[in-house]
Write a protein that holds these residues in place. Structure first.
Motif, PDB file in Angstrom:
ATOM      1  N   LEU A 151       0.830  -1.208   0.000  1.00 13.38           N
ATOM      2  CA  LEU A 151       0.000   0.000   0.000  1.00 13.38           C
ATOM      3  C   LEU A 151       0.861   1.252   0.000  1.00 13.38           C
ATOM      4  N   TYR A 152       1.933   1.194   0.780  1.00 11.98           N
ATOM      5  CA  TYR A 152       2.774   2.387   0.849  1.00 11.98           C
ATOM      6  C   TYR A 152       3.394   2.685  -0.505  1.00 11.98           C
ATOM      7  N   ASN A 153       3.877   1.652  -1.161  1.00 14.08           N
ATOM      8  CA  ASN A 153       4.493   1.865  -2.474  1.00 14.08           C
ATOM      9  C   ASN A 153       3.511   2.453  -3.485  1.00 14.08           C
ATOM     10  N   LYS A 154       2.281   2.017  -3.356  1.00 15.67           N
ATOM     11  CA  LYS A 154       1.251   2.553  -4.236  1.00 15.67           C
ATOM     12  C   LYS A 154       1.044   4.043  -3.947  1.00 15.67           C
ATOM     13  N   PHE A 155       0.933   4.347  -2.666  1.00 19.13           N
ATOM     14  CA  PHE A 155       0.787   5.728  -2.213  1.00 19.13           C
ATOM     15  C   PHE A 155       1.965   6.582  -2.704  1.00 19.13           C
ATOM     16  N   TYR A 156       3.158   6.062  -2.499  1.00 17.83           N
ATOM     17  CA  TYR A 156       4.392   6.750  -2.871  1.00 17.83           C
ATOM     18  C   TYR A 156       4.414   7.060  -4.366  1.00 17.83           C
ATOM     19  N   HIS A 157       3.898   6.107  -5.110  1.00 19.07           N
ATOM     20  CA  HIS A 157       3.918   6.262  -6.550  1.00 19.07           C
ATOM     21  C   HIS A 157       2.848   7.233  -7.038  1.00 19.07           C
ATOM     22  N   GLU A 158       1.700   7.209  -6.403  1.00 19.80           N
ATOM     23  CA  GLU A 158       0.569   8.000  -6.880  1.00 19.80           C
ATOM     24  C   GLU A 158       0.591   9.462  -6.439  1.00 19.80           C
ATOM     25  N   LEU A 159       1.136   9.691  -5.251  1.00 19.54           N
ATOM     26  CA  LEU A 159       1.018  11.040  -4.701  1.00 19.54           C
ATOM     27  C   LEU A 159       2.366  11.652  -4.341  1.00 19.54           C
ATOM     28  N   PRO A 160       2.503  12.926  -4.595  1.00 15.71           N
ATOM     29  CA  PRO A 160       3.722  13.611  -4.163  1.00 15.71           C
ATOM     30  C   PRO A 160       3.696  13.818  -2.653  1.00 15.71           C
ATOM     31  N   ILE A 161       4.807  13.611  -2.013  1.00 14.34           N
ATOM     32  CA  ILE A 161       4.855  13.781  -0.560  1.00 14.34           C
ATOM     33  C   ILE A 161       5.530  15.111  -0.219  1.00 14.34           C
ATOM     34  N   LEU A 162       6.822  15.196  -0.545  1.00 14.06           N
ATOM     35  CA  LEU A 162       7.542  16.429  -0.229  1.00 14.06           C
ATOM     36  C   LEU A 162       7.105  17.580  -1.133  1.00 14.06           C
ATOM     37  N   ASN A 163       6.542  17.219  -2.273  1.00 14.53           N
ATOM     38  CA  ASN A 163       6.089  18.263  -3.201  1.00 14.53           C
ATOM     39  C   ASN A 163       4.574  18.396  -3.220  1.00 14.53           C
ATOM     40  N   ALA A 164       3.947  18.055  -2.117  1.00 11.22           N
ATOM     41  CA  ALA A 164       2.490  18.144  -2.057  1.00 11.22           C
ATOM     42  C   ALA A 164       2.031  19.578  -2.272  1.00 11.22           C
TER      43      ALA A 164
END
Length: 591
Positions: free
Chosen positions: A543-556
């Motif tokens: 799930l985390y990898n999916k999240f990481y791939h789909e959404l920007p974190i530091l560039n939100a």
RNA sequence: GGCCACGUAGUUCAAUGGAUAGAACGAGGGUUUCCUAAACUCUAAAUAGCAGUUCGAUUCUGCUCGCGGCUACCA
């Protein structure tokens, strides 16, 4: 989780109000909603229609609307056939994440002051550890970690089968052909050194058999005719008589073996608080047998052997003491169990032993219970299936493929090879690189073994190396390393987030899964099953990898969103690390 | 023979009696001016067989077949 409990209670309250009927909470089944439907939790309404006397759809609709109105956490719902899918509000999940991240001991339960003695490993001292011990050690160690997290006070113990004909065979071969060599003089690890003499004995016995005729073809049977066997038997008698020279050699060889084992334990990361030795317990147990005779629970057969009659329990008559008054295997186990009760006064005693001994442990527990020993109720045999090669059971004569040390060095070698291939060790010192290979290699091996339900046999093909992609330890470790990279970049300035956010599907799934961690720990402890944890972690990492791939974190897009995603990442990393620790697997900061 | 487990895609593993049986590897396709591609994504592919219980069975019951273990005064 508490939420599921709350939903069940709310449902019961609504039924009470609407229909005036008290329904048992167990009759409300709540599952996590399947991903093809909208919702977080699903109530299965079929069992409830008997009471509502309405169609499944109407019942679901009614329950849904009332829950929406009253629960305070349900944001919306839909009904498909007999399934009521509830979506909780974003605010609920965001607060849940806060709650989890503010709880430093999330997933660890308060001490329940219940003492558990957990026996595992149980090696013979005449040969090195093999793949079966590896499964045993991993299960045992992981189970101790899981039980500790669940609040138990766990003591790990080992039992050494350090006496008997087998060790005498090694000793005999050593005397004949060893020329006073030692592990030090030959550079061979102690347990392998002694094991080699055991192999030597077998070779020589076979050579001797070639001069015989009229053999059965069954080595176990035929070997008894050899002088080598007779000499080994004589040596055993001398050992039992306490012959100084024999005992001295026995001690020396046992020490070599134990030194060798210790090296493997260290690499594997397993440990024990106390060791028991059969050489010290094999003569005990007669008191217990005597006690059973006094109480008329055990019987003396006409031939003089003492037996316990377990036919009323669906088992057989079992001999507890030979007619000549000497001990059998179970005699000493009765004694060892009693001894541990006296040593620890434990609530539970867990034996991690292969399923070949299912019958033995049934007998052991029953015999003790029949003696009125209440503590015997706490005996649990954590039975696991054998590790097999694709062609069937690993035989010791198949040698290398099943040897624990070889298996470990092989997996470390592959870890090094793959890591170098991927060019992942830039900026690592030699020392750090070695550490990483060990982390990844052992992670792969441990996860490979622990992800399988203990009662299922594991098919291990030595021809195909253990995988590092997909549903594996390194995949989880990689996810952790990714998270740590994010955290290093995020720094300290982004603590906390406002809960006024709209959650995307992955974020929601991730939080839901994080909030299931406590349940997983508890379930694994109750079922004595580390694979519960292993499978949990995989889903989390996935799930985390999916999240990481789909959404920007530091560039939100917004600062608050960024803070939230960092917090979500951080918490995922923490839970991965904790959960992997329950499996005895380390996670790297970088890989 | 008796007793105990197990049998799910080609392979290795999932699924408190609940929706269209999930993953991974392998196979075939796609994603890298974007925080680590050991990643993500799409496609094909399975409940050994026959009955029964149930609104509903991979799950419970019985039988059959297959594989393994136990059936020692071995450990």
């Amino acid at each position: 989780m508490i939420l599921e409990q709350t939903l069940k209670q709310s449902t019961a309250a609504i039924f009470k109000e609407e229909f005036g009927v008290d329904i048992p909470l167990d009759s409300v089944t709540i599952n996590i909603t399947k991903k093809e439907h909208e919702g977080d939790y699903t109530i299965v309404v079929f069992p409830l229609i008997k009471i509502s006397k309405k169609s499944p759809e109407q019942t679901g609709e009614l329950l849904g609307s009332k829950l929406l109105e009253k629960s305070g956490v349900v944001g919306k719902y839909n009904v498909i056939k007999g399934f009521l899918n509830l979506s909780l509000t974003d605010a609920y999940w965001l607060n849940r994440l806060k709650e989890i991240s503010e709880n430093n001991t999330y997933g660890t339960f308060p001490a329940n002051h219940k003492k558990v003695v957990l026996e595992y490993c149980g090696p013979n001292t005449n040969k090195p550890l093999h793949i079966g011990h590896v499964r045993n050690m991993l299960l045992g160690f992981s189970m101790s970690e899981i039980l500790k997290a669940a609040g138990y006070d766990v003591t790990k113990v080992n039992i050494y089968n350090d006496r008997g004909i087998a060790i005498c065979k090694s000793m005999l071969a050593y005397i004949r052909y060893g020329n006073n060599s030692t592990p030090q003089s030959t550079g061979i690890k102690g347990d392998h050194f002694v094991g080699d003499w055991y192999v030597k004995w077998n070779e020589k016995a076979k050579e001797e058999l070639e001069t015989f005729s009229g053999l059965t073809g069954d080595f176990d049977e035929d070997q008894k005719q050899t002088t080598l066997f007779k000499e080994a038997q004589e040596m055993l008698l001398k050992w039992e008589a306490g012959d100084a020279e024999t005992v001295e050699l026995w001690k020396k060889m046992n020490d070599w073996v134990k030194e060798g084992f210790q090296v493997t334990y260290n690499v594997m990361g397993v440990d024990f608080q106390k060791d028991y030795f059969e050489s010290e317990t094999y003569l005990l147990g007669k008191d217990i047998v005597e006690e059973g005779l006094q109480k008329n629970i055990f019987k003396k057969r006409v031939d003089g052997a003492v037996i316990v009659d377990l036919t009323p329990d669906g088992l057989d008559e079992k001999v507890l003491l030979r007619s000549d008054g000497t001990s059998v295997y179970i005699t000493q186990d009765l004694a060892t169990a009693q001894l541990r009760h006296e040593d620890f006064n434990m609530e539970k005693m867990i034996y991690v032993v292969a399923n070949e001994q299912d019958y033995h442990f049934k007998v052991l527990k029953l015999a003790l219970q029949k003696l009125g020993k209440k503590w015997a109720d706490g005996i649990y045999h954590l039975s696991y299936a054998l590790v097999e090669s694709p062609t069937g059971r690993f035989k010791s004569r198949e040698g290398k493929t099943a040897d624990a040390d070889d298996l470990i060095s092989e997996v470390l070698r592959i870890a090094e090879e793959k890591t170098k291939e991927l060019g992942k060790i830039e900026g690592f010192t030699e020392e750090q690189a070695k550490e990483l290979y060990k982390t990844i290699g052992l992670g792969a091996l441990k996860y490979f073994v622990l992800r399988v339900n203990p009662y299922k046999k594991i098919i291990f093909n030595p021809e195909e190396s253990i995988d590092f992609h997909g549903h594996t330890g390194p995949f989880v470790q990689y996810t952790h390393a990714r998270i740590k990279a994010i955290m290093r970049k995020a720094g300290e300035t982004t603590k906390g987030f406002e809960t006024l956010l709209w959650l995307s599907a992955v974020e929601r799934e991730l939080i839901i899964h994080l909030s299931e961690y406590e349940n997983t720990v508890q379930a694994a402890a109750e079922k004595y099953d580390p694979s519960e944890v292993a499978n949990y972690i995989y889903t989390l990492a996935k799930l985390y990898n999916k999240f990481y791939h789909e959404l920007p974190i530091l560039n939100a897009a917004t600062e608050n969103e960024k803070k939230f995603r960092i917090a979500l990442s951080n918490e995922t990393g923490i839970v991965i690390k904790k959960a992997m620790k329950l499996l005895g697997i380390e996670v790297p900061e970088k890989m």
